[in-house]
Design an enzyme around this catalytic site. Structure first.
Site, PDB file in Angstrom:
ATOM      1  NE  ARG A   1     -39.695  10.935  -6.332  1.00  0.00           N
ATOM      2  CZ  ARG A   1     -39.054  10.037  -7.346  1.00  0.00           C
ATOM      3  NH1 ARG A   1     -39.642   9.404  -7.842  1.00  0.00           N
ATOM      4  NH2 ARG A   1     -37.567  10.211  -7.003  1.00  0.00           N
TER       5      ARG A   1
ATOM      6  CB  SER B   1     -37.911  11.734 -10.044  1.00  0.00           C
ATOM      7  OG  SER B   1     -37.128  11.149 -10.946  1.00  0.00           O
ATOM      8  CG  HIS B   2     -40.312   9.355 -13.144  1.00  0.00           C
ATOM      9  ND1 HIS B   2     -39.355   9.202 -11.845  1.00  0.00           N
ATOM     10  CD2 HIS B   2     -41.397   8.556 -12.959  1.00  0.00           C
ATOM     11  CE1 HIS B   2     -40.162   8.158 -10.978  1.00  0.00           C
ATOM     12  NE2 HIS B   2     -41.192   7.907 -11.729  1.00  0.00           N
TER      13      HIS B   2
ATOM     14  CG  ASP C   1     -35.528  11.982 -14.858  1.00  0.00           C
ATOM     15  OD1 ASP C   1     -34.486  12.626 -14.978  1.00  0.00           O
ATOM     16  OD2 ASP C   1     -35.775  11.494 -13.719  1.00  0.00           O
TER      17      ASP C   1
ATOM     18  CG  ASP D   1     -34.606  14.061 -10.962  1.00  0.00           C
ATOM     19  OD1 ASP D   1     -35.259  13.470 -11.920  1.00  0.00           O
ATOM     20  OD2 ASP D   1     -33.932  13.559 -10.003  1.00  0.00           O
TER      21      ASP D   1
ATOM     22  CG  ASP E   1     -32.390  10.797 -11.458  1.00  0.00           C
ATOM     23  OD1 ASP E   1     -33.469  11.012 -12.398  1.00  0.00           O
ATOM     24  OD2 ASP E   1     -32.698  10.586 -10.404  1.00  0.00           O
ATOM     25  NE  ARG E   2     -36.698   7.744 -13.395  1.00  0.00           N
ATOM     26  CZ  ARG E   2     -37.620   6.750 -13.119  1.00  0.00           C
ATOM     27  NH1 ARG E   2     -38.217   6.341 -14.060  1.00  0.00           N
ATOM     28  NH2 ARG E   2     -37.961   6.228 -12.001  1.00  0.00           N
TER      29      ARG E   2
ATOM     30  CB  THR F   1     -35.746  -1.079  -7.099  1.00  0.00           C
ATOM     31  OG1 THR F   1     -36.070  -2.206  -8.152  1.00  0.00           O
ATOM     32  CG2 THR F   1     -36.220  -0.118  -7.992  1.00  0.00           C
TER      33      THR F   1
ATOM     34  CD  GLU G   1     -32.147   1.687 -10.142  1.00  0.00           C
ATOM     35  OE1 GLU G   1     -32.830   0.928  -9.266  1.00  0.00           O
ATOM     36  OE2 GLU G   1     -32.356   2.686 -10.065  1.00  0.00           O
TER      37      GLU G   1
ATOM     38  CB  SER H   1     -36.275   2.451 -13.761  1.00  0.00           C
ATOM     39  OG  SER H   1     -35.387   2.699 -12.539  1.00  0.00           O
TER      40      SER H   1
ATOM     41  CE  LYS I   1     -32.389   7.345 -11.832  1.00  0.00           C
ATOM     42  NZ  LYS I   1     -33.301   6.955 -10.469  1.00  0.00           N
TER      43      LYS I   1
HETATM   44  C1  G16 Z   1     -36.093   6.417  -8.401  1.00  0.00           C
HETATM   45  C2  G16 Z   1     -34.782   5.477  -7.925  1.00  0.00           C
HETATM   46  C3  G16 Z   1     -34.335   4.479  -8.544  1.00  0.00           C
HETATM   47  C4  G16 Z   1     -35.449   3.480  -8.935  1.00  0.00           C
HETATM   48  C5  G16 Z   1     -36.789   4.271  -9.374  1.00  0.00           C
HETATM   49  C6  G16 Z   1     -38.068   3.330  -9.824  1.00  0.00           C
HETATM   50  O1  G16 Z   1     -35.909   6.838  -9.755  1.00  0.00           O
HETATM   51  O2  G16 Z   1     -33.825   6.507  -7.763  1.00  0.00           O
HETATM   52  O3  G16 Z   1     -33.256   3.803  -8.405  1.00  0.00           O
HETATM   53  O4  G16 Z   1     -35.274   2.478  -9.826  1.00  0.00           O
HETATM   54  O5  G16 Z   1     -37.118   5.444  -8.546  1.00  0.00           O
HETATM   55  O6  G16 Z   1     -38.429   3.044  -8.576  1.00  0.00           O
HETATM   56  P1  G16 Z   1     -39.892   2.288  -8.484  1.00  0.00           P
HETATM   57  O7  G16 Z   1     -40.043   1.159  -9.466  1.00  0.00           O
HETATM   58  O8  G16 Z   1     -40.074   2.061  -7.127  1.00  0.00           O
HETATM   59  O9  G16 Z   1     -41.047   3.391  -8.820  1.00  0.00           O
HETATM   60  P2  G16 Z   1     -36.128   8.356  -9.868  1.00  0.00           P
HETATM   61  O10 G16 Z   1     -35.677   8.943 -11.201  1.00  0.00           O
HETATM   62  O11 G16 Z   1     -37.758   8.536  -9.579  1.00  0.00           O
HETATM   63  O12 G16 Z   1     -35.517   9.059  -8.600  1.00  0.00           O
END
Ligand code: G16
Length: 559
Positions: free
Chosen positions: A25, A118-119, A285, A287, A289-290, A354, A373, A375, A386
């Site tokens: 990212r 993602s978010h 979010d 994409d 998944d959240r 994580t 998770e 998150s 997810k």
């Molecule tokens: C990603 C991962 C998750 C993780 C999250 C938070 O989520 O797929 O498994 O819990 O990041 O990560 P961090 O605390 O390192 O920011 P996503 O939704 O961004 O793909």
């Protein structure tokens, strides 16, 4: 059929192409630098597919953010030149992360490339991301992402078929000859396979009945990729009104929203639910998944509690009646609420670092059915990502079976198991030097056993340190060890303070501080978690010296 020839383009390594918690990212502007995207894709194909590259089939989809279409076109040209035989590409490049996982598995492809940050916000001045998923449909494990990173350090050329243009707006198969080999691009409807699968997993007529019996829902897609899925599932299939779904047109910049479904960034949903007109609210979010789930009057379900409630009620979901329940798992910072359910149900509950990638092996080995998770990620072994919409449908299934409100279900759960109070403080975009210093100090604190048994007091409460470590995980399936996964400070009453640096930011350092305290006394259940956890929060700030080192007095986001 048109014929094309590919060419080798000289390039040189570009620093910093190390994938984080979930893919690479970076700011869009970084991705737009010459050869940046091409280098990373070339290395991803070589390391991700190895000797399977020539003749392989891959899925390509993204969350629709700025630069997705441009990157998709480049990926098609690079895949064609590298001997990939078929790409399954979502129409207009739009496909949610869970849907990509579903399609990889359904069509048994060799993996997929997901274009998402993602978010993180989108737009020309915001973020982009590229993630490789393997043939099981899940994010590539560390062994693969490390191998990708190693290649980015030595790359000297990439292969590309400049003149090949596939039309990703048009459904159907387009075929080409590249260097004498067949190459095809199949453009698919991004929604159909996923929705068909949800209809197999859940009892749509039961959930539809719940809505027609008067449950007024509000589903907010935050201008991310889930919009078309939300419309199809909630309006066309479950019979909700159009006014029950909002922000359902995917936008390149998410309409300026920060598409992260939490209490801060999904404040719109919180404010609407607070008016009391809706009995169920959900946001997803960028994409898809959240998820965040709310009840009437904005009653908030923490992701950790959501996981525990689902674990206790999987029999409400037809899929698990068929597959049985094979075990639970949570990421290390996620609260231990699900552990209590696992214990009562005599199921295994795994604690992994994580990152969703750590769940995949357990699922593939038949040891895990449900995981989550803190998150805002919840999911099951139906796919290897997810899944935000799945979580909303799962919760609605529990409501439909129990005929109870969101709040009643949650309170009933606390009554049965006690309440794991939980909060997370995010300090976004801190300077890296003091953030690293803080983590180093905490690491020393954790590895130096001298603090064990020491008492820490605040707000009239005293906690005794029982254990402190830097979390390391050994995958029980393949024995892979992942070290340095966060500092755990655990007290004798099982209260926990966790510190880690985010692996998903695109610049600076984001510190995450997770606080958990368990209460068995029903008189406490309705208290505000910020009040209950205040003493532990103060102790965490004191031990870490976070304020002194970073200069940050308040977090950016509290959940
Ligand atoms: C990603 C991962 C998750 C993780 C999250 C938070 O989520 O797929 O498994 O819990 O990041 O990560 P961090 O605390 O390192 O920011 P996503 O939704 O961004 O793909």
């Amino acid at each position: 059929m048109s014929s094309f020839s590919s060419s080798n383009v000289s390039t040189s390594p570009i620093e910093g192409q190390k994938p984080g918690t979930s893919g690479l990212r970076k700011a869009v502007k970084v991705y737009q630098q010459q050869n940046y995207t091409e280098n990373f894709i070339q290395c991803t194909l070589l390391a991700g597919l190895g000797d399977k590259l020539v003749g392989s089939t891959l899925v390509v989809g993204g969350d629709g953010r700025y630069y997705c279409v441009d990157a998709t076109r480049r990926i098609i040209k690079i895949c064609a030149a590298n001997g990939v035989s078929k790409l399954i590409v979502s129409q207009n490049g739009l496909m949610s992360t869970p849907a990509v996982s579903c399609v990889i598995r359904k069509y048994k492809t060799d993996g997929g490339i997901i274009l998402t940050a993602s978010h993180n916000p989108g737009g020309p001045n915001a973020d982009f991301g590229i993630k490789f998923n393997t043939a099981n449909g899940g994010p590539a494990p560390e062994s693969v992402t490390d191998a990708i990173f190693e290649l980015t350090k030595t790359i000297t050329e990439y292969r590309i078929c400049h003149s090949l243009e596939a039309d990703i707006t048009r459904l159907g198969i387009q075929t080409f000859q590249v260097d004498g080999r067949d190459f095809s691009v199949e453009v698919i409807d991004p929604v159909k396979d996923y929705v068909d699968y949800m209809k197999e997993i859940f009892d749509f007529s039961l959930i539809g009945q719940l809505l027609s019996d008067g449950l007024n829902v509000l589903i907010n897609a935050m201008n991310g990729v889930t919009g078309p899925y939300v419309k199809k599932i909630f309006v066309d299939e479950l019979g909700a009104q159009k006014s029950n779904v909002v922000n359902c047109t995917p936008l390149e910049d998410f309409g300026g929203l920060h598409p992260d479904p939490n209490l801060t960034y999904a404040a719109d949903l919180v404010n609407e639910l607070a008016k009391g007109h809706h009995g169920f609210g959900a946001a997803f979010d960028g994409d898809g998944d959240r998820n965040m789930i709310l009840g009437q009057n904005a009653f908030f379900i923490t992701p950790s509690d959501l996981l525990a409630v689902l674990a206790d009620n999987l029999d409400c979901i037809p899929y698990f009646k068929k597959t049985g329940v094979k075990g639970y798992a949570r990421s290390m910072p996620t609260s231990g609420a699900v552990d209590r359910v696992a214990k009562a149900k005599k199921q295994n509950c795994y604690e992994v670092p994580t990152g969703w990638k750590f769940f995949g092996n357990l699922m593939d080995a038949g040891r895990l059915s449900l995981c989550g998770e803190e998150s805002f990620g919840t999911g099951s072994d139906h796919i290897r990502e997810k899944d935000g919409l799945w979580a909303a449908l799962a919760w609605l299934s529990v409501m439909a079976n129990k005929k109870k409100s969101v709040e009643e279900i949650m309170k009933e759960h606390w009554k049965k198991y006690g309440r794991n109070f939980y909060t997370r403080y995010d300090y976004e975009n801190c300077e890296s030097t003091p953030a690293n210093q803080m983590m180093e100090n905490l690491n020393k604190f954790a590895s130096d056993g001298s603090h064990i048994g020491q008492s820490y007091s605040s707000g009239g409460k005293t906690y005794t340190l029982a254990k402190a470590d830097n979390f390391a995980y050994t995958d029980p399936v393949d024995g892979m060890v992942s070290k340095n996964q966060g500092i755990r400070i655990i007290f004798s009453d099982d209260s926990r303070i966790i510190f880690r640096l985010s692996g998903t930011g695109s610049s600076g350092s984001t510190i995450r501080m997770y606080i958990e305290g368990y209460e068995a006394d029903p008189a406490m259940f309705s208290l505000d978690s910020q009040d209950v956890l205040k003493p532990l929060i103060e102790i965490a700030l004191r031990i870490s010296q976070l304020r002194e080192l970073t200069g940050r007095q308040e977090p950016t986001v509290i959940t």
